[in-house]
Motif scaffolding. Sequence first.
Motif, PDB file in Angstrom:
ATOM      1  N   TYR A   9       9.722  11.043 -13.136  1.00 41.14           N
ATOM      2  CA  TYR A   9       9.009  10.316 -12.079  1.00 41.14           C
ATOM      3  C   TYR A   9       8.356  11.291 -11.103  1.00 41.14           C
ATOM      4  O   TYR A   9       8.978  12.250 -10.655  1.00 41.14           O
ATOM      5  CB  TYR A   9       9.994   9.417 -11.331  1.00 41.14           C
ATOM      6  CG  TYR A   9       9.340   8.590 -10.258  1.00 41.14           C
ATOM      7  CD1 TYR A   9       8.904   7.314 -10.533  1.00 41.14           C
ATOM      8  CD2 TYR A   9       9.153   9.096  -8.971  1.00 41.14           C
ATOM      9  CE1 TYR A   9       8.295   6.541  -9.549  1.00 41.14           C
ATOM     10  CE2 TYR A   9       8.537   8.336  -7.989  1.00 41.14           C
ATOM     11  CZ  TYR A   9       8.115   7.069  -8.289  1.00 41.14           C
ATOM     12  OH  TYR A   9       7.507   6.318  -7.329  1.00 41.14           O
ATOM     13  N   GLU A  11       4.882  11.162  -7.960  1.00 40.60           N
ATOM     14  CA  GLU A  11       3.732  10.487  -7.359  1.00 40.60           C
ATOM     15  C   GLU A  11       2.557  11.439  -7.372  1.00 40.60           C
ATOM     16  O   GLU A  11       2.679  12.585  -6.943  1.00 40.60           O
ATOM     17  CB  GLU A  11       4.006  10.092  -5.907  1.00 40.60           C
ATOM     18  CG  GLU A  11       4.908   8.926  -5.708  1.00 40.60           C
ATOM     19  CD  GLU A  11       4.291   7.583  -6.076  1.00 40.60           C
ATOM     20  OE1 GLU A  11       3.066   7.475  -6.256  1.00 40.60           O
ATOM     21  OE2 GLU A  11       5.064   6.640  -6.181  1.00 40.60           O
ATOM     22  N   GLN A  13      -1.623  12.176  -6.461  1.00 43.67           N
ATOM     23  CA  GLN A  13      -2.849  11.842  -5.753  1.00 43.67           C
ATOM     24  C   GLN A  13      -3.979  12.114  -6.728  1.00 43.67           C
ATOM     25  O   GLN A  13      -3.998  13.161  -7.386  1.00 43.67           O
ATOM     26  CB  GLN A  13      -3.014  12.715  -4.518  1.00 43.67           C
ATOM     27  CG  GLN A  13      -2.043  12.387  -3.407  1.00 43.67           C
ATOM     28  CD  GLN A  13      -2.376  11.053  -2.791  1.00 43.67           C
ATOM     29  OE1 GLN A  13      -1.792  10.045  -3.129  1.00 43.67           O
ATOM     30  NE2 GLN A  13      -3.318  11.027  -1.888  1.00 43.67           N
ATOM     31  N   THR A  78       2.688   4.572 -11.154  1.00 47.13           N
ATOM     32  CA  THR A  78       3.527   3.988 -10.115  1.00 47.13           C
ATOM     33  C   THR A  78       2.692   2.964  -9.343  1.00 47.13           C
ATOM     34  O   THR A  78       1.467   2.916  -9.479  1.00 47.13           O
ATOM     35  CB  THR A  78       4.030   5.062  -9.134  1.00 47.13           C
ATOM     36  OG1 THR A  78       2.904   5.586  -8.420  1.00 47.13           O
ATOM     37  CG2 THR A  78       4.778   6.178  -9.849  1.00 47.13           C
ATOM     38  N   ASP A  79       3.338   2.172  -8.519  1.00 52.53           N
ATOM     39  CA  ASP A  79       2.619   1.184  -7.721  1.00 52.53           C
ATOM     40  C   ASP A  79       1.597   1.851  -6.784  1.00 52.53           C
ATOM     41  O   ASP A  79       0.492   1.349  -6.624  1.00 52.53           O
ATOM     42  CB  ASP A  79       3.585   0.330  -6.900  1.00 52.53           C
ATOM     43  CG  ASP A  79       4.377  -0.637  -7.767  1.00 52.53           C
ATOM     44  OD1 ASP A  79       3.963  -0.918  -8.913  1.00 52.53           O
ATOM     45  OD2 ASP A  79       5.425  -1.124  -7.301  1.00 52.53           O
ATOM     46  N   LEU A  80       1.974   2.975  -6.173  1.00 51.87           N
ATOM     47  CA  LEU A  80       1.038   3.665  -5.277  1.00 51.87           C
ATOM     48  C   LEU A  80      -0.150   4.244  -6.037  1.00 51.87           C
ATOM     49  O   LEU A  80      -1.277   4.232  -5.543  1.00 51.87           O
ATOM     50  CB  LEU A  80       1.760   4.760  -4.497  1.00 51.87           C
ATOM     51  CG  LEU A  80       2.760   4.269  -3.444  1.00 51.87           C
ATOM     52  CD1 LEU A  80       3.502   5.451  -2.827  1.00 51.87           C
ATOM     53  CD2 LEU A  80       2.049   3.459  -2.369  1.00 51.87           C
ATOM     54  N   GLU A  81       0.081   4.729  -7.232  1.00 53.89           N
ATOM     55  CA  GLU A  81      -1.023   5.250  -8.045  1.00 53.89           C
ATOM     56  C   GLU A  81      -1.943   4.110  -8.486  1.00 53.89           C
ATOM     57  O   GLU A  81      -3.166   4.244  -8.449  1.00 53.89           O
ATOM     58  CB  GLU A  81      -0.471   5.989  -9.264  1.00 53.89           C
ATOM     59  CG  GLU A  81       0.224   7.277  -8.893  1.00 53.89           C
ATOM     60  CD  GLU A  81       1.044   7.863 -10.014  1.00 53.89           C
ATOM     61  OE1 GLU A  81       1.356   9.057  -9.936  1.00 53.89           O
ATOM     62  OE2 GLU A  81       1.385   7.139 -10.989  1.00 53.89           O
ATOM     63  N   LYS A  82      -1.354   2.976  -8.860  1.00 54.25           N
ATOM     64  CA  LYS A  82      -2.171   1.812  -9.219  1.00 54.25           C
ATOM     65  C   LYS A  82      -3.018   1.361  -8.036  1.00 54.25           C
ATOM     66  O   LYS A  82      -4.163   0.964  -8.201  1.00 54.25           O
ATOM     67  CB  LYS A  82      -1.283   0.649  -9.681  1.00 54.25           C
ATOM     68  CG  LYS A  82      -0.758   0.800 -11.079  1.00 54.25           C
ATOM     69  CD  LYS A  82       0.051  -0.418 -11.463  1.00 54.25           C
ATOM     70  CE  LYS A  82       0.650  -0.269 -12.833  1.00 54.25           C
ATOM     71  NZ  LYS A  82       1.481  -1.429 -13.196  1.00 54.25           N
ATOM     72  N   GLU A  83      -2.454   1.454  -6.841  1.00 53.58           N
ATOM     73  CA  GLU A  83      -3.189   1.075  -5.636  1.00 53.58           C
ATOM     74  C   GLU A  83      -4.402   1.994  -5.434  1.00 53.58           C
ATOM     75  O   GLU A  83      -5.497   1.520  -5.123  1.00 53.58           O
ATOM     76  CB  GLU A  83      -2.256   1.139  -4.428  1.00 53.58           C
ATOM     77  CG  GLU A  83      -2.837   0.593  -3.156  1.00 53.58           C
ATOM     78  CD  GLU A  83      -1.819   0.606  -2.037  1.00 53.58           C
ATOM     79  OE1 GLU A  83      -2.149   1.160  -0.966  1.00 53.58           O
ATOM     80  OE2 GLU A  83      -0.709   0.076  -2.235  1.00 53.58           O
ATOM     81  N   GLN A  84      -4.216   3.295  -5.613  1.00 55.17           N
ATOM     82  CA  GLN A  84      -5.333   4.243  -5.497  1.00 55.17           C
ATOM     83  C   GLN A  84      -6.446   3.892  -6.488  1.00 55.17           C
ATOM     84  O   GLN A  84      -7.622   3.839  -6.133  1.00 55.17           O
ATOM     85  CB  GLN A  84      -4.878   5.665  -5.826  1.00 55.17           C
ATOM     86  CG  GLN A  84      -3.995   6.334  -4.827  1.00 55.17           C
ATOM     87  CD  GLN A  84      -3.615   7.715  -5.345  1.00 55.17           C
ATOM     88  OE1 GLN A  84      -4.482   8.587  -5.476  1.00 55.17           O
ATOM     89  NE2 GLN A  84      -2.350   7.908  -5.644  1.00 55.17           N
ATOM     90  N   SER A  86      -6.898   1.048  -8.055  1.00 54.56           N
ATOM     91  CA  SER A  86      -7.439  -0.294  -7.798  1.00 54.56           C
ATOM     92  C   SER A  86      -8.543  -0.250  -6.749  1.00 54.56           C
ATOM     93  O   SER A  86      -9.557  -0.944  -6.881  1.00 54.56           O
ATOM     94  CB  SER A  86      -6.332  -1.245  -7.360  1.00 54.56           C
ATOM     95  OG  SER A  86      -5.475  -1.517  -8.438  1.00 54.56           O
TER      96      SER A  86
END
Length: 96
Positions: A9, A11, A13, A78-84, A86
């Motif tokens: 795992y 995260e 950028q 990850t959810d934060l990567e999907k957010e970026q 998206s």
Amino acid sequence: MYKYGLLNYFEAQFTKVSHEIIKMGPWMNVYLTFEVEPIEKLPSDLQEPSGLAVYDGDGERKEIIVLNEGTDSEYKFTDLEKEQLSLYLDAVMTRK
């Protein structure tokens, strides 16, 4: 990103994101390329990560998956990567 089973795992950028849109029947595939920061966090079995966003005929995003060297991989965003991604994809799709 993480490997199935929550292994490796980390995260990431994403920088220098770009895309290519390919329509296949009613589906639209958006292939994403990007650079990963920090690059040293990439596991050794994830050589050249990229992404694929799949849209149905109505333009609804169904999935965003991790590709490794252009093919399916055992990794997931990850959810934060999907957010970026998206945010980037939403901007692309409104200009389309």
